[in-house]
Design a protein around this motif. Sequence first.
Motif: not given
Length: 304
Positions: A17-21, A174-178
């Motif tokens: 969510k942080d990255l999407e913001v 970071g990719l681990a969040l997707f």
Amino acid sequence: MSWRGRDVVSMRDFSRKDLEVLFEKAREMERYARSGLDVLRGKIMAVAFFEPSTRTRLSFETAMKRLGGNVIGFSSAEGTSVEKGETFSDTIRMLDAYADVIVVRHKLEGAAKLAAEIAQSPVINAGDGSFNHPTQAMLDLYTIWREKGKVDGLRIGVMGDLKYARTVNSLLEGLALFDVEVALISPEFLRPRQETLDYIQSRGLRYEFYSRLDEVLGELDVLYVVRIQKERFLDPLEYERVRGSYRLTAESLRGAKDGLIVLHPLPRVDELDPSVDGTRHAAYFRQAAYGVPLRMALLSLILT
């Protein structure tokens, strides 16, 4: 969790969510990457670069100035009190007294974390040691999101020195969040550190090892290239043999998907041949350009 006042030390500190913001804000900031706006007028950013940098430092400085703020600091320890023996901690304390945010780059792992513990102002890690470079990973992920319209569902190849390249460690975290699949393409002894593999596995990231690009090229949507670091080899002949196996040329991209994009954190040496520049796959110069709106978004979220 709000972005306001946050330190940026490791990708592990941030959620999807942080990255999407951040991505939505960066998309908005693309409109102002040339014209600018005054949301940070009166704010000061200190850059403390104890290690050389071109794109990271200049994109941070450009971002701050485009937002109406000011920049102080240094791009190397030469000419500063560090040469007189001032400690890293004391330098950070001084910058903390002068600035609203501190951007740190250092050759020693953990320097940014130490700076964040010392300073009252937010600290942003612009690369430390061979393990963390979170804003580069944010930029890499943003580039994928912008160029492909999504991150989920993609097959992403990461090729080169996957052990010592700090951009790779942060990108994998970071990719681990997707919901993606990752092909790790490298010599066996340059695979990611076990600590990184343990972390991404615990987060459910699917990955496979490959020794050659041609084993997986036709399946990839994104290929992220980093250099093989000559200084890691005891035998120069072994380096020459391995280096040639992980050098990307226009010819070696034959068989790639039409929509494949090639990314690289830059600077390149000889792992990414200039012949790739003229192909439809080259996205690394656009990637570098996205660094300004991405860091404009980061600074504005932290400081407003």
